[in-house]
Design a protein around this motif. Structure first.
Motif, PDB file in Angstrom:
ATOM      1  N   ALA A  61      11.238 -31.335  36.692  1.00 34.19           N
ATOM      2  CA  ALA A  61      11.615 -31.635  38.171  1.00 34.19           C
ATOM      3  C   ALA A  61      12.647 -32.824  37.871  1.00 34.19           C
ATOM      4  O   ALA A  61      13.698 -33.023  38.520  1.00 34.19           O
ATOM      5  CB  ALA A  61      10.638 -31.951  38.975  1.00 34.19           C
ATOM      6  N   CYS A  62      12.143 -33.844  37.134  1.00 32.63           N
ATOM      7  CA  CYS A  62      13.096 -35.119  37.121  1.00 32.63           C
ATOM      8  C   CYS A  62      14.526 -34.777  36.254  1.00 32.63           C
ATOM      9  O   CYS A  62      15.515 -34.993  36.517  1.00 32.63           O
ATOM     10  CB  CYS A  62      12.384 -36.232  36.031  1.00 32.63           C
ATOM     11  SG  CYS A  62      10.886 -36.603  36.923  1.00 32.63           S
ATOM     12  N   GLU A  63      14.368 -33.928  35.008  1.00 32.28           N
ATOM     13  CA  GLU A  63      15.662 -33.550  34.675  1.00 32.28           C
ATOM     14  C   GLU A  63      16.447 -32.543  35.427  1.00 32.28           C
ATOM     15  O   GLU A  63      17.790 -32.791  35.428  1.00 32.28           O
ATOM     16  CB  GLU A  63      14.982 -32.629  33.366  1.00 32.28           C
ATOM     17  CG  GLU A  63      14.508 -33.395  32.165  1.00 32.28           C
ATOM     18  CD  GLU A  63      14.174 -32.663  31.004  1.00 32.28           C
ATOM     19  OE1 GLU A  63      14.569 -31.310  30.954  1.00 32.28           O
ATOM     20  OE2 GLU A  63      13.530 -33.233  30.219  1.00 32.28           O
ATOM     21  N   LEU A  64      15.922 -31.771  36.271  1.00 35.19           N
ATOM     22  CA  LEU A  64      16.372 -31.043  37.189  1.00 35.19           C
ATOM     23  C   LEU A  64      17.161 -31.930  38.270  1.00 35.19           C
ATOM     24  O   LEU A  64      18.382 -31.484  38.702  1.00 35.19           O
ATOM     25  CB  LEU A  64      15.478 -29.972  37.940  1.00 35.19           C
ATOM     26  CG  LEU A  64      16.189 -28.990  39.040  1.00 35.19           C
ATOM     27  CD1 LEU A  64      17.070 -28.121  38.427  1.00 35.19           C
ATOM     28  CD2 LEU A  64      14.914 -28.333  39.720  1.00 35.19           C
ATOM     29  N   ILE A  65      16.773 -32.972  38.779  1.00 36.88           N
ATOM     30  CA  ILE A  65      17.429 -33.898  39.833  1.00 36.88           C
ATOM     31  C   ILE A  65      18.352 -34.314  39.059  1.00 36.88           C
ATOM     32  O   ILE A  65      19.372 -34.488  39.690  1.00 36.88           O
ATOM     33  CB  ILE A  65      16.130 -34.743  40.371  1.00 36.88           C
ATOM     34  CG1 ILE A  65      15.121 -34.071  41.037  1.00 36.88           C
ATOM     35  CG2 ILE A  65      17.073 -35.697  41.061  1.00 36.88           C
ATOM     36  CD1 ILE A  65      13.764 -34.931  41.553  1.00 36.88           C
ATOM     37  N   GLN A  66      18.396 -34.811  37.743  1.00 36.96           N
ATOM     38  CA  GLN A  66      19.336 -35.455  37.057  1.00 36.96           C
ATOM     39  C   GLN A  66      20.615 -34.673  36.979  1.00 36.96           C
ATOM     40  O   GLN A  66      21.872 -35.030  37.002  1.00 36.96           O
ATOM     41  CB  GLN A  66      18.848 -36.252  35.839  1.00 36.96           C
ATOM     42  CG  GLN A  66      17.764 -37.231  35.953  1.00 36.96           C
ATOM     43  CD  GLN A  66      17.137 -37.749  34.771  1.00 36.96           C
ATOM     44  OE1 GLN A  66      17.531 -37.370  33.643  1.00 36.96           O
ATOM     45  NE2 GLN A  66      16.367 -38.841  34.654  1.00 36.96           N
TER      46      GLN A  66
END
Length: 265
Positions: A204-209
């Motif tokens: 999810a963090c990678e997706l947001i970035q």
């Protein structure tokens, strides 16, 4: 993504996440045998969310007891069997968390080939069969010691190698420590909760970035199908191993591993 790709990937994730057959191996093999485009990070998050929802709902009573007792133990009001079980789940999660931080990029770059999958399926499948046949006992998850939880956690870290199977290796180590089949499976399922949270949170963090577009309809359908299939898988798996054991999964792993060697060797 078309509806067939959504259904296939969701069912594969939901069914294989908790079976000792390696969900990562099956998901890696899908693009090998199809011309489907990569499903994308957002859909991976949705599949993990579905699996997480399934295991939390299925074990909701146990989880609530563990959380309540764990909070009481942290507050100094004593430690009962549910609190100890919660601590053992936390302890067993530490090795895979550290291994993921240290080796995730290396494994993704070098260890996702069909031959690595074949080795993981065959070798760890044989270990599962040996553990179920030779070492299985009758200990429950409430009879674990901190050292048992640590050994199971170290085994869980090996699941970063594609083909190993997180549920497979944790059940294998638990059986070798003298646990019964159902107890080993239940503890493995409980261990999946923090692991899925960590993996899904990282994705999810990678997706947001990256800021990519999210197809909410695809994600919703994937979450639902993954969750329902995972819930049914947990229910029937626990009933199945009580009567038959792990050997059918061992045979399946061996056949799949041999097929991969034949196709790509």
């Amino acid at each position: 993504m078309d509806w067939l790709q959504i259904v296939v990937l969701s069912l594969i994730q939901g069914i294989t996440e908790f079976l000792p057959v390696s969900s990562s191996a099956h998901l890696i093999l899908v693009p090998v045998f199809s011309d489907w485009p990569d499903q994308g990070l957002a859909f991976d998050v949705a599949l993990h969310l579905g699996s997480l929802g399934a295991v939390v709902i299925y074990f909701r009573d146990e989880i609530l007891r563990m959380l309540s007792s764990w909070c009481a133990s942290v507050a100094g009001r004593g430690t009962d069997q549910d609190a100890r079980l919660a601590w053992w789940v936390i302890l067993a999660t530490v090795p895979v968390g550290l291994a993921g931080l240290l080796f995730k990029d290396v494994i993704e770059q070098y260890a996702r080939s069909p031959m690595v999958l074949a080795f993981g399926l065959i070798f760890f499948g044989l270990m599962l069969g040996l553990a179920d046949w030779r070492f299985r006992g009758s200990r429950s998850e409430y009879q674990l010691r901190w050292s048992d939880a640590l050994w199971i956690g170290i085994g869980q870290a090996l699941a970063l190698i594609p083909g190993t199977s997180r549920s497979g290796i944790t059940i294998t180590v638990a059986l070798m420590l003298g646990m019964g089949r159902e107890a080993a499976a239940r503890f493995s399922f409980l261990l999946s909760i923090p692991v899925i949270v960590l993996a899904g949170g990282l994705e999810a963090c990678e997706l947001i970035q990256t800021g990519v577009d999210v197809h909410w309809g695809d994600m919703a359908l994937g979450t639902l199908l993954s969750g329902v299939s995972a819930y049914l898988c947990i229910h029937f798996f626990l009933s199945f191993i009580k009567r038959i054991g792990m050997q059918p999964f061992v045979v399946y792993r061996l056949l799949l591993g041999i097929a991969l060697i034949w196709l790509f060797g």
